[in-house]
Scaffold this motif. Structure first.
Motif, PDB file in Angstrom:
ATOM      1  N   ALA A   1       0.874  -1.166   0.000  1.00 52.17           N
ATOM      2  CA  ALA A   1       0.000   0.000   0.000  1.00 52.17           C
ATOM      3  C   ALA A   1       0.913   1.219   0.000  1.00 52.17           C
ATOM      4  O   ALA A   1       2.069   1.132   0.410  1.00 52.17           O
ATOM      5  CB  ALA A   1      -0.885  -0.010   1.246  1.00 52.17           C
ATOM      6  N   GLY A   2       0.408   2.341  -0.452  1.00 50.05           N
ATOM      7  CA  GLY A   2       1.293   3.500  -0.467  1.00 50.05           C
ATOM      8  C   GLY A   2       0.575   4.782  -0.771  1.00 50.05           C
ATOM      9  O   GLY A   2      -0.543   4.792  -1.267  1.00 50.05           O
ATOM     10  N   VAL A   3       1.276   5.857  -0.452  1.00 46.93           N
ATOM     11  CA  VAL A   3       0.762   7.184  -0.731  1.00 46.93           C
ATOM     12  C   VAL A   3       1.942   8.091  -1.040  1.00 46.93           C
ATOM     13  O   VAL A   3       3.013   7.948  -0.464  1.00 46.93           O
ATOM     14  CB  VAL A   3      -0.071   7.724   0.460  1.00 46.93           C
ATOM     15  CG1 VAL A   3       0.764   7.888   1.701  1.00 46.93           C
ATOM     16  CG2 VAL A   3      -0.765   9.018   0.104  1.00 46.93           C
ATOM     17  N   ALA A   4       1.751   8.962  -2.004  1.00 47.50           N
ATOM     18  CA  ALA A   4       2.733   9.993  -2.311  1.00 47.50           C
ATOM     19  C   ALA A   4       2.001  11.325  -2.253  1.00 47.50           C
ATOM     20  O   ALA A   4       0.958  11.486  -2.888  1.00 47.50           O
ATOM     21  CB  ALA A   4       3.354   9.777  -3.689  1.00 47.50           C
ATOM     22  N   VAL A   5       2.543  12.243  -1.478  1.00 50.94           N
ATOM     23  CA  VAL A   5       1.900  13.544  -1.308  1.00 50.94           C
ATOM     24  C   VAL A   5       2.915  14.661  -1.470  1.00 50.94           C
ATOM     25  O   VAL A   5       4.115  14.452  -1.298  1.00 50.94           O
ATOM     26  CB  VAL A   5       1.225  13.668   0.082  1.00 50.94           C
ATOM     27  CG1 VAL A   5       0.117  12.644   0.245  1.00 50.94           C
ATOM     28  CG2 VAL A   5       2.236  13.537   1.194  1.00 50.94           C
ATOM     29  N   GLN A   6       2.411  15.821  -1.790  1.00 49.63           N
ATOM     30  CA  GLN A   6       3.279  16.990  -1.845  1.00 49.63           C
ATOM     31  C   GLN A   6       3.409  17.536  -0.429  1.00 49.63           C
ATOM     32  O   GLN A   6       2.422  17.892   0.200  1.00 49.63           O
ATOM     33  CB  GLN A   6       2.707  18.058  -2.770  1.00 49.63           C
ATOM     34  CG  GLN A   6       3.616  19.277  -2.871  1.00 49.63           C
ATOM     35  CD  GLN A   6       3.220  20.189  -4.016  1.00 49.63           C
ATOM     36  OE1 GLN A   6       3.053  19.723  -5.132  1.00 49.63           O
ATOM     37  NE2 GLN A   6       3.088  21.467  -3.729  1.00 49.63           N
ATOM     38  N   ALA A   7       4.617  17.524   0.048  1.00 47.33           N
ATOM     39  CA  ALA A   7       4.926  18.031   1.384  1.00 47.33           C
ATOM     40  C   ALA A   7       6.420  18.312   1.409  1.00 47.33           C
ATOM     41  O   ALA A   7       7.199  17.524   0.884  1.00 47.33           O
ATOM     42  CB  ALA A   7       4.570  17.006   2.455  1.00 47.33           C
ATOM     43  N   PRO A   8       6.822  19.424   1.990  1.00 48.50           N
ATOM     44  CA  PRO A   8       8.253  19.740   1.973  1.00 48.50           C
ATOM     45  C   PRO A   8       9.059  18.763   2.827  1.00 48.50           C
ATOM     46  O   PRO A   8       8.855  18.694   4.035  1.00 48.50           O
ATOM     47  CB  PRO A   8       8.313  21.155   2.551  1.00 48.50           C
ATOM     48  CG  PRO A   8       7.039  21.336   3.296  1.00 48.50           C
ATOM     49  CD  PRO A   8       6.031  20.424   2.672  1.00 48.50           C
ATOM     50  N   PRO A   9       9.952  17.969   2.188  1.00 47.49           N
ATOM     51  CA  PRO A   9      10.806  17.081   2.978  1.00 47.49           C
ATOM     52  C   PRO A   9      11.819  17.900   3.777  1.00 47.49           C
ATOM     53  O   PRO A   9      12.134  19.032   3.421  1.00 47.49           O
ATOM     54  CB  PRO A   9      11.501  16.219   1.925  1.00 47.49           C
ATOM     55  CG  PRO A   9      11.341  16.920   0.636  1.00 47.49           C
ATOM     56  CD  PRO A   9      10.206  17.879   0.764  1.00 47.49           C
ATOM     57  N   SER A  10      12.300  17.320   4.849  1.00 47.26           N
ATOM     58  CA  SER A  10      13.286  18.024   5.670  1.00 47.26           C
ATOM     59  C   SER A  10      14.625  18.086   4.944  1.00 47.26           C
ATOM     60  O   SER A  10      14.966  17.189   4.174  1.00 47.26           O
ATOM     61  CB  SER A  10      13.442  17.326   7.021  1.00 47.26           C
ATOM     62  OG  SER A  10      13.853  15.990   6.834  1.00 47.26           O
ATOM     63  N   GLY A  11      15.361  19.131   5.162  1.00 45.60           N
ATOM     64  CA  GLY A  11      16.703  19.258   4.603  1.00 45.60           C
ATOM     65  C   GLY A  11      16.759  20.110   3.356  1.00 45.60           C
ATOM     66  O   GLY A  11      15.886  20.042   2.494  1.00 45.60           O
TER      67      GLY A  11
END
Length: 116
Positions: free
Chosen positions: A92-102
Motif C-alpha cells: 500500500a502507499g501514498v505519495a503527497v506533496q509536502a516539503p521534505p526536511s533538509g
C-alpha cells in the motif's frame, strides 16, 4: 510487549520494531543528488542497506509513504521506485506533496514492514 528502538536520537528513532512490525523514519538523499530520479535511487539504495543491516526483506513492505517537494515530479519518482520494487512487491502507499526536511531534498521516503 517489547518495543525495540534503533539509532535513537532526541525525539526520534531511525527504526522501531514492535509486535512483528518495523516502522522506519523517513529517509532523504545526500545533497549531491540533485534530480528526483537520482534522489529516489539513492534513498532506495539506502533502504537496501538498512534492510540488510536489520535482516528485513523488501517483499515484506506493507506501506510506503513518499513526501515530494513538488507532486509534478511523481512520474520520475514512480519510475525509479517501481523499478526498485521489481514488480514483485506491491505495498500500500501514498505519495503527497509536502516539503521534505533538509536543504535541497526533493523526496523523503518512509516504510512500514512486516518482520519475520
Amino acid at each position: 510487549m517489547e518495543i525495540k528502538r534503533f539509532d535513537k536520537r532526541p525525539g526520534c528513532s531511525r527504526l522501531v520494531i514492535h509486535n512483528h512490525v518495523a516502522y522506519f523514519t523517513g529517509h532523504s538523499a545526500r545533497p549531491e543528488f540533485k534530480t528526483m530520479k537520482e534522489q529516489t535511487r539513492a534513498v532506495c539504495e539506502r533502504y537496501d542497506e538498512l534492510f540488510a543491516q536489520f535482516g528485513l526483506k523488501k517483499e515484506n513492505i506493507i506501506m510506503m509513504n513518499a513526501y515530494l517537494k513538488d507532486i509534478s515530479m511523481i512520474g520520475d519518482f514512480k519510475e525509479v521506485y517501481e523499478e526498485w520494487l521489481a514488480g514483485e512487491v506491491a505495498p500500500a502507499g501514498v505519495a503527497v506533496q509536502a516539503p521534505p526536511s533538509g536543504e535541497g531534498n526533493l523526496l523523503e521516503l518512509q516504510f512500514i514492514m512486516a518482520v519475520d
